[in-house]
Design a protein around this motif. Structure first.
Motif, mmCIF file in Angstrom:
data_model
loop_
_atom_site.group_PDB
_atom_site.id
_atom_site.type_symbol
_atom_site.label_atom_id
_atom_site.label_comp_id
_atom_site.label_asym_id
_atom_site.label_seq_id
_atom_site.Cartn_x
_atom_site.Cartn_y
_atom_site.Cartn_z
ATOM 1 N N GLY A 1 -6.021 24.327 -24.536
ATOM 2 C CA GLY A 1 -5.660 23.635 -25.764
ATOM 3 C C GLY A 1 -5.593 22.130 -25.628
ATOM 4 N N CYS B 1 -2.580 26.978 -32.445
ATOM 5 C CA CYS B 1 -3.679 27.451 -33.293
ATOM 6 C C CYS B 1 -4.670 28.283 -32.482
ATOM 7 C CB CYS B 1 -4.419 26.278 -33.930
ATOM 8 S SG CYS B 1 -3.524 25.412 -35.216
ATOM 9 N N GLN B 2 -5.003 27.788 -31.318
ATOM 10 C CA GLN B 2 -5.963 28.494 -30.479
ATOM 11 C C GLN B 2 -5.387 29.812 -29.953
ATOM 12 O OE1 GLN B 2 -7.177 25.534 -27.585
ATOM 13 N NE2 GLN B 2 -8.637 24.615 -28.992
ATOM 14 N N GLN C 1 -18.863 29.915 -26.128
ATOM 15 C CA GLN C 1 -18.480 29.081 -27.272
ATOM 16 C C GLN C 1 -19.497 29.100 -28.406
ATOM 17 O OE1 GLN C 1 -16.389 25.442 -26.917
ATOM 18 N NE2 GLN C 1 -16.035 25.634 -24.716
ATOM 19 N N ASN D 1 -16.514 23.266 -31.744
ATOM 20 C CA ASN D 1 -15.954 22.899 -33.043
ATOM 21 C C ASN D 1 -16.800 21.791 -33.652
ATOM 22 O OD1 ASN D 1 -14.355 21.698 -35.157
ATOM 23 N ND2 ASN D 1 -12.580 22.762 -34.338
ATOM 24 N N HIS E 1 -13.498 32.593 -29.112
ATOM 25 C CA HIS E 1 -13.900 31.253 -29.548
ATOM 26 C C HIS E 1 -14.278 31.232 -31.030
ATOM 27 C CE1 HIS E 1 -13.822 28.799 -25.879
ATOM 28 N NE2 HIS E 1 -14.040 29.944 -25.243
ATOM 29 N N ARG F 1 -14.896 23.083 -26.594
ATOM 30 C CA ARG F 1 -13.462 23.344 -26.479
ATOM 31 C C ARG F 1 -13.034 23.267 -25.016
ATOM 32 N NH1 ARG F 1 -14.196 27.310 -29.384
ATOM 33 N NH2 ARG F 1 -13.762 26.358 -31.415
ATOM 34 N N ARG G 1 -6.925 33.533 -30.459
ATOM 35 C CA ARG G 1 -7.140 34.550 -29.430
ATOM 36 C C ARG G 1 -6.481 35.868 -29.817
ATOM 37 N NH1 ARG G 1 -6.786 29.929 -26.018
ATOM 38 N NH2 ARG G 1 -4.516 30.109 -25.887
ATOM 39 N N GLU H 1 -8.774 26.608 -36.089
ATOM 40 C CA GLU H 1 -8.746 25.153 -35.942
ATOM 41 C C GLU H 1 -9.107 24.408 -37.222
ATOM 42 O OE1 GLU H 1 -10.189 25.408 -31.266
ATOM 43 O OE2 GLU H 1 -11.588 24.817 -32.837
ATOM 44 N N MET I 1 -11.005 31.167 -32.762
ATOM 45 C CA MET I 1 -10.374 29.854 -32.603
ATOM 46 C C MET I 1 -11.001 28.826 -33.539
ATOM 47 S SD MET I 1 -9.359 29.253 -28.593
ATOM 48 C CE MET I 1 -10.723 30.060 -27.761
ATOM 49 N N SER I 2 -12.291 28.933 -33.777
ATOM 50 C CA SER I 2 -12.944 27.977 -34.689
ATOM 51 C C SER I 2 -12.385 28.121 -36.098
ATOM 52 C CB SER I 2 -14.460 28.171 -34.682
ATOM 53 O OG SER I 2 -14.835 29.400 -35.271
#
Length: 296
Positions: A237, A24-25, A277, A124, A73, A233, A29, A80, A76-77
């Protein structure tokens, strides 16, 4: 158009929920590269404006690197959300790799004090919500989305472990006060721009930011214990490190300007410690003070 957004949002959530956290991360990216390439997009322009203004001492190269990392980031949020909303809660909680400073909450609850958690938009915050809901049945203030379906979904997913939601309206505020006076735990994401008449200007990274007064009013009215909480984070991962930290007791001050200064200083310190982040794509300075020009 409304139904298309619902369908796309659900497809994205369910697709991401099928993937391991590290994948997922990685997807996030990859999405960030697209965001970075779109120089006129909202995510790029707002993030760049915020970073350039809040970190004037950084070199041009360092600002650019921070911008790229920040977009990663942010993306990624999003990626996630399937993990934090749709995974079995035991699996989502298993992504928490460490917890620091929880004794602050434990002690406050043991003393019979209400607790208000300041949870800025960093790392997160959905994982932080799951963790705190599991242990403290927290009530979280939230801004209701325009689409009714997503309002239902947010409530359903965030209440899975016994927590509760309080909409940002008069009824929601009453619920928060009742919770604090009953020695419960609540959480507020404090770095959202409040509605007109619900905030005051206070410095954030040396710029005037229209800041919510509700949090300070709750702290003053109930004299609750105020604690900052984040879920940061981890690299590779591995998961998320949850950290709770002390907030200056002056957050409970009867002087609004003093309380707001403590609030923004707290958020600023958290953001400065892990700037990549923090969600810099949010228009934190959207409302200018009287006489000032537009920031964005």
């Amino acid at each position: 158009m409304r139904y298309i957004k619902v369908i796309f949002g659900l497809f994205f959530l369910f697709f991401m929920a099928l993937l391991p956290l590290a994948v997922c991360q990685s997807f996030g990216r990859l999405l960030a590269k697209l965001m970075y390439s779109q120089k006129h997009s909202r995510s790029y322009t707002v993030s760049k404006r915020n970073i350039d203004s809040c970190f004037p001492a950084l070199s041009v190269g360092d600002k650019e690197r921070l911008l790229k990392s920040s977009l990663e980031h942010t993306a990624m949020s999003y990626a996630e959300m399937g993990m934090s909303w749709l995974w079995p809660t035991s699996m989502s909680l298993a992504t928490v790799t460490s917890v620091k400073g929880e004794q602050l909450l434990i002690d406050a609850v043991a003393q019979g004090r209400g607790v208000l958690i300041i949870a800025p938009h960093i790392g997160n915050w959905e994982v932080l919500n799951l963790f705190a809901s599991d242990r403290y049945a927290i009530t979280v203030l939230y801004k209701q989305p325009k689409l009714q379906f997503f309002d239902w979904l947010i409530n359903k997913m965030r209440k899975r472990l016994g927590g509760d939601m309080a909409p940002a309206n008069a009824a929601g505020v009453k619920k928060l006060i009742k919770k604090l006076r009953g020695n419960g735990v609540i959480a507020i994401l404090p770095d959202q721009e409040p509605a007109t008449g619900s905030g005051q200007f206070s410095a954030f990274f040396q710029h005037p930011a229209y800041t919510m007064t509700l949090l300070s009013q709750l702290a003053k009215k109930t004299q609750c214990k105020v604690i900052a909480g984040v879920a940061l984070r981890e690299q590779g991962g591995k998961g998320f490190a949850i950290e709770f930290s002390e907030v200056d007791p002056q957050i409970n001050s009867s002087e609004m300007s003093v309380s707001l200064a403590v609030l923004n200083n707290t958020i600023e310190s958290i953001a400065a410690a892990n700037p990549e982040q923090y969600q810099w794509e949010y228009k934190r300075f959207k409302k200018p003070p009287p006489g000032a020009g537009k920031f964005y």
